[in-house]
Design a protein around this motif. Structure first.
Motif, short mmCIF file in Angstrom:
data_model
loop_
_atom_site.label_atom_id
_atom_site.label_comp_id
_atom_site.label_asym_id
_atom_site.label_seq_id
_atom_site.Cartn_x
_atom_site.Cartn_y
_atom_site.Cartn_z
N ALA A 1 0.90 -1.10 0.03
CA ALA A 1 -0.08 -0.05 -0.02
C ALA A 1 0.73 1.14 -0.16
CB ALA A 1 -1.05 -0.02 1.16
N LEU A 2 2.03 1.26 -0.78
CA LEU A 2 2.67 2.41 -1.23
C LEU A 2 1.88 3.48 -2.10
CD1 LEU A 2 6.05 0.76 -1.50
CD2 LEU A 2 5.04 2.00 0.65
N TYR A 3 2.05 4.95 -1.72
CA TYR A 3 1.47 5.79 -2.54
C TYR A 3 2.21 5.82 -3.81
CZ TYR A 3 -0.27 6.77 2.13
OH TYR A 3 -0.73 6.75 3.44
N PRO A 4 1.67 5.51 -4.87
CA PRO A 4 2.20 5.07 -6.14
C PRO A 4 2.66 6.43 -6.83
CG PRO A 4 0.10 4.79 -6.70
CD PRO A 4 0.09 4.89 -5.06
N HIS A 5 2.02 7.71 -6.39
CA HIS A 5 2.72 9.12 -7.02
C HIS A 5 3.67 9.74 -6.14
CE1 HIS A 5 -0.55 9.65 -4.01
NE2 HIS A 5 -0.31 10.88 -4.16
N LEU A 6 4.00 9.23 -5.15
CA LEU A 6 5.02 9.76 -4.26
C LEU A 6 6.06 8.80 -4.39
CD1 LEU A 6 2.91 10.57 -1.03
CD2 LEU A 6 3.31 11.96 -3.03
N ASN B 1 6.87 8.87 0.61
CA ASN B 1 5.93 7.65 0.86
C ASN B 1 6.40 7.79 2.51
OD1 ASN B 1 4.21 5.60 -0.16
ND2 ASN B 1 5.62 6.03 -1.94
N PHE C 1 5.20 10.80 4.53
CA PHE C 1 3.88 11.07 4.39
C PHE C 1 3.02 11.52 5.69
CE2 PHE C 1 -0.63 10.39 3.48
CZ PHE C 1 -0.96 11.29 2.49
#
Lengths: 290, 354
Positions: free
Chosen positions: B85-90, B95, B98
């Motif tokens: 569940a890593l933020y793909p845009h960061l 990440n 965050f």
């Protein structure tokens, strides 16, 4: 070696290429050619250089049409995007009766434009239209779209939003559905409020879909014709004319094919300029987000 | 400082009870592993602790305070998801930072904490990459890094190693064990892999069908399982379990019928004559003579190097699994007698199956 394999592929590619050339490339070139000529029914075309372009660009009628188009594109497309985004998020948050509502929301896309305009003309009819009657009953002013230009523009904007909302909605809803729920759980644990999740997770991840939706809608909206033509015909007194209607009038009311062709190419140039400017701007924002 | 107390926790989804009443105490700094088969409710229980799902019945106390309605972000927890569940845009750094950036922590402080965590996890050179440019193992480390940066009092891990290959799983397991030693934080770890449970846990909670089966230290569970489920779940290969009958009980000794032969063994958990379950670990069987024995035909041989696993087909059609040391000199279809001692026998009343 590359060339020989290209020659071997040619017979396989040719049908597609021929189709594209005959329906897109040749007519486009013909329109370019026409835009440099004076041409009308029953007369041979005569070369006039860029005179058609000068005439169109100097015509106050074109200026007003271009201004109307830009206003409609900017207002309608952005409002539509906001509404579609809101609806996509609402649908995603688990709406009661979602399947039925989905059909209802998508329905306008299945309705013929002519039927849709006829329906809206009836709804807003200034004598017996149900919405006019309702507005009057509530003591609100009715839309006097058949003789008040600004009201007519509002009417056109509402109509075009209604007709194209399904397109924008479907793109955004599909994109939102594709976002995994565990990202939102991770954000919750990281301490994000709902608003923060929306701003820092949803928006950047929906960015590409928003760009696609906007790009298509700018181009579609810039070519807007049927809504205006069927609703007001560009009236009252050409005040609601948009560029596509201007083009149609030039070509088929005044039989001036040269200026009409020049208008077509100006439309292509302006819509590409408008779209690319926006896309570049938004792409930079998406990249920089968060 | 983080003590956790679950009392009478129940959870139902649309009328189906997934957690059916769980009581559990977790001490500060403890490494607790929830283990059980798929669908046993272990992940659900973790999500209830995380505050991602609402508790239907019962109370959750954090440091002595009922915290059922405390939102996730205020529970002092960090969670590592199975899917990362890593933020793909960061980027990796974004990440990891965050949670701090949400709390408007000064940039320099975020950078310092992110760098610290990155150093621990050897992610220094990856900080500017996006998750899509990382391998599975690196993503998992970023997810762990994101948890570390928050400096939580409780770490929650939801099957964090199940998407990694075997070698990487072992390395990451060791890394998690080291993190626990270094941070001395409470850790709750969900897995279906009993090897992870045995190697990492201070305390294992075995779950099945939404109920706690047994709670205890790894070796305690291995040596003294309280029912056939725990006996079968902990230990590899699975414990041999046979239905039997206790015909007589004399003090601490039970007389039972072992494949037609009456034998007298320690009664253990059996307190009355009747149907019972007899258990024997594959490692308890040996080719060296002992007081009790099974004879049968070898139906499968798996040579692992340090040990040999064999299946023995007993008269009556039952199969017995045995682990013999080294490269046992056996061949297929050979008739073999395997011996075992009384203290290796596990005996359970038949009604404690679950």
């Amino acid at each position: 070696m590359k060339t020989s394999s290209l020659w071997r592929m040619m017979p396989l590619l040719a049908p597609t290429q021929l189709l594209l050339i005959s329906v897109i490339v040749i007519p486009s070139i013909y329109v370019v050619w026409l835009s440099f000529h004076a041409s009308t029914y029953g007369q041979a075309a005569t070369f006039v250089g860029i005179e058609n372009y000068i005439r169109v660009l100097g015509d106050p009628g074109f200026h007003s049409a271009l201004w109307n188009t830009v206003v409609l594109v900017v207002v309608a497309v952005h409002l539509e995007l906001l509404i579609a985004l809101g609806m996509a998020l609402l649908f995603n948050s688990g709406l009661w009766g979602r399947r039925f509502l989905l059909v209802a929301v998508l329905a306008p896309y299945a309705v013929s434009e002519v039927v849709a305009v006829a329906m809206w003309r009836f709804l807003f009819d200034q004598g017996v239209g149900p919405i006019t009657v309702l507005l009057n009953a509530l003591g609100l002013p009715a839309l006097e779209w058949s003789y008040e230009p600004s009201h007519a523009m509002i009417m056109i904007a509402v109509l075009t939003i209604w007709m194209h909302l399904p397109f924008t909605f479907v793109i955004l809803y599909a994109a939102r559905l594709a976002l995994p729920s565990d990202l939102y759980e991770a954000a919750r644990i990281d301490g994000a409020t709902r608003l923060q999740s929306f701003r820092r997770v949803t928006m950047p991840l929906l960015g590409p879909a928003i760009l696609v939706a906007l790009l298509f809608r700018y181009i579609f909206a810039f070519r807007m014709f049927s809504e205006v033509w069927l609703l007001t015909g560009g009236g009252p007194a050409r005040t609601t004319e948009v560029v596509a209607v201007y083009l149609y009038q030039e070509a088929f009311t005044y039989s001036a094919f040269g200026p009409a062709s020049a208008t077509a190419w100006i439309m292509v140039a302006v819509s590409m300029l408008l779209a690319s400017g926006y896309i570049l701007l938004l792409r930079r924002q998406v990249k920089n987000a968060a | 400082m983080a003590r956790l107390k679950l009392s009478g926790i129940k959870k139902n989804f649309a009328g189906v009870d997934v957690i059916k009443g769980v009581d559990l105490d977790i001490e500060d700094g403890e490494f607790v592993v929830f283990v059980g088969p798929s669908g046993c409710g272990k992940s659900t229980l973790l999500r209830l602790i995380a505050g991602l799902d609402e508790i239907s019945v019962g109370t959750l106390e954090l440091n002595g305070k009922v915290s059922n309605d405390v939102p996730s972000r205020d529970r002092g927890i960090a969670m590592v998801f199975q899917s990362y569940a890593l933020y793909p845009h960061l980027t990796v750094a974004q990440n990891m930072g965050f949670s701090l950036s949400l709390r408007k922590t000064p940039k320099a402080e975020i950078e310092e904490k992110v760098n610290q965590a990155a150093k621990i996890l050897q992610l220094d050179h990856l900080l500017e990459r996006k998750p899509s440019q990382l391998s599975g193992g690196q993503r998992q480390r970023v997810a762990i890094g994101r948890a570390i940066v928050r400096q939580p009092s409780i770490f929650l891990f939801d099957e964090p190693l199940s998407n990694l290959d075997a070698a990487l799983r072992m390395d990451t397991r060791a890394e998690i064990a080291k993190l626990h030693r270094d941070f001395a934080a409470t850790m709750i770890y969900v897995t279906h892999d009993q090897v992870e449970a045995m190697t990492l846990a201070d305390k294992i909670v075995v779950l099945n069908g939404g109920l706690v089966q047994q709670v205890g230290a790894p070796m305690e569970l291995y040596e003294n399982p309280c029912n056939p489920f725990v006996a079968g779940f902990i230990g590899s290969p699975k414990m041999n379990l046979f239905e039997t009958r206790v015909t007589a009980l004399d003090g601490a000794m039970a007389t039972l019928d072992l494949l037609g032969v009456p034998v007298s063994v320690p009664a253990r958990r059996v307190s009355a004559p009747g149907a019972a379950i007899f258990g024997l670990r594959p490692q308890a069987l040996s080719l060296n003579a002992g007081p009790f024995s099974f004879s049968g035909q070898v139906s499968l041989i798996e040579r692992m190097g340090p040990e040999t696993v064999i299946n023995l087909l007993l008269p009556g059609g039952k199969t017995l699994i045995a682990v013999l040391p080294g490269n046992a000199d056996l061949r297929l279809d050979q008739s073999v007698t395997l011996f075992f001692a009384a203290e290796d026998i596990h005996l359970f009343p038949a009604d404690t199956k679950n």
